[in-house]
Design an enzyme around this catalytic site. Structure first.
Site, PDB file in Angstrom:
ATOM      1  CG  HIS A  59     -22.212  10.998 -13.537  1.00 16.63           C
ATOM      2  ND1 HIS A  59     -23.255  11.842 -13.313  1.00 16.63           N
ATOM      3  CD2 HIS A  59     -21.646  10.804 -12.325  1.00 16.63           C
ATOM      4  CE1 HIS A  59     -23.341  12.123 -12.036  1.00 16.63           C
ATOM      5  NE2 HIS A  59     -22.349  11.511 -11.412  1.00 16.63           N
TER       6      HIS A  59
HETATM    7  P1  TYD Z   1     -22.243   8.740  -8.337  1.00  9.55           P
HETATM    8  O1  TYD Z   1     -23.528   9.359  -8.781  1.00  9.55           O
HETATM    9  O2  TYD Z   1     -21.350   8.178  -9.392  1.00  9.55           O
HETATM   10  O3  TYD Z   1     -21.419   9.769  -7.446  1.00  9.55           O
HETATM   11  P2  TYD Z   1     -20.801  11.199  -7.825  1.00  9.55           P
HETATM   12  O4  TYD Z   1     -21.559  11.768  -8.965  1.00  9.55           O
HETATM   13  O5  TYD Z   1     -20.954  11.988  -6.604  1.00  9.55           O
HETATM   14  O6  TYD Z   1     -19.365  11.024  -8.102  1.00  9.55           O
HETATM   15  O7  TYD Z   1     -22.595   7.608  -7.272  1.00  9.55           O
HETATM   16  C1  TYD Z   1     -21.596   6.881  -6.571  1.00  9.55           C
HETATM   17  C2  TYD Z   1     -22.222   5.576  -6.097  1.00  9.55           C
HETATM   18  O8  TYD Z   1     -23.283   5.827  -5.186  1.00  9.55           O
HETATM   19  C3  TYD Z   1     -22.795   4.746  -7.235  1.00  9.55           C
HETATM   20  O9  TYD Z   1     -22.521   3.365  -6.941  1.00  9.55           O
HETATM   21  C4  TYD Z   1     -24.276   4.981  -7.136  1.00  9.55           C
HETATM   22  C5  TYD Z   1     -24.497   5.256  -5.677  1.00  9.55           C
HETATM   23  N1  TYD Z   1     -25.601   6.216  -5.425  1.00  9.55           N
HETATM   24  C6  TYD Z   1     -26.756   5.750  -4.827  1.00  9.55           C
HETATM   25  O10 TYD Z   1     -26.913   4.565  -4.493  1.00  9.55           O
HETATM   26  N2  TYD Z   1     -27.754   6.654  -4.577  1.00  9.55           N
HETATM   27  C7  TYD Z   1     -27.636   7.962  -4.911  1.00  9.55           C
HETATM   28  O11 TYD Z   1     -28.562   8.780  -4.675  1.00  9.55           O
HETATM   29  C8  TYD Z   1     -26.439   8.409  -5.566  1.00  9.55           C
HETATM   30  C9  TYD Z   1     -26.246   9.838  -5.961  1.00  9.55           C
HETATM   31  C10 TYD Z   1     -25.442   7.497  -5.794  1.00  9.55           C
END
Ligand code: TYD
Length: 144
Positions: A59
């Site tokens: 992303h």
């Molecule tokens: P995501 O940002 O997609 O994870 P990564 O980039 O590490 O692969 O987040 C995964 C899930 O966690 C998504 O449902 C959003 C949630 N999340 C939070 O609730 N708070 C946060 O600070 C972060 C980074 C993610």
């Protein structure tokens, strides 16, 4: 800003060296707000127990600045501004990777037991994400 000079590019993303106090008892690294991080951070989160072969990220953020630090072990980070890609291997706990907004990122090749800590310039906001690569490219004026 002209169309050929995007506001944010992978060239603005860079390795940031953090202080390291070495001692026979082990190393100590500290992070003091703007002295070591090129933005004010409001949130810390970390990835751990990442299964072998798993990928994270996938992303881009609209406005968020981040510093990605390998607290333990190693992993690779691929950055993509829609025109150019850069690959970083993070494997030292006193070196972080600064990622500016509007950069697509993919984290992979996590070593067993690795921990990825991220300092972020704002609290969590799903509206700040581009989770679709085509939408990201359209938003920055790239292809398609
Ligand atoms: P995501 O940002 O997609 O994870 P990564 O980039 O590490 O692969 O987040 C995964 C899930 O966690 C998504 O449902 C959003 C949630 N999340 C939070 O609730 N708070 C946060 O600070 C972060 C980074 C993610």
């Amino acid at each position: 800003m002209s169309e050929t000079e995007p506001q944010f590019s992978v060239d603005q993303c860079r390795i940031v060296e953090l202080p390291k106090i070495s001692d026979p008892r082990g190393n100590l690294t500290f992070i003091e707000g703007r002295r070591h991080v090129p933005f004010d951070f409001q949130r810390v989160y970390y990835l751990y127990d990442v299964p072998d072969g798993a990928e994270r990220g996938g992303h881009a953020h609209k406005a968020l600045h981040q510093l990605i630090i390998p607290m333990s072990g190693s992993f690779d980070v691929m950055l993509d501004d829609g025109r150019k890609k850069k690959q970083f291997q993070l494997d030292r706990s006193n070196f972080g990777l600064y990622v500016c907004p509007l950069i697509w990122r993919e984290l992979h090749s996590f070593s067993s037991g690795s921990v990825c800590m991220v300092l972020a310039s704002n609290t969590y906001d799903e509206a700040d994400y581009y989770r679709d690569y085509s939408e990201f490219l359209r938003a920055i004026g790239g292809q398609p």
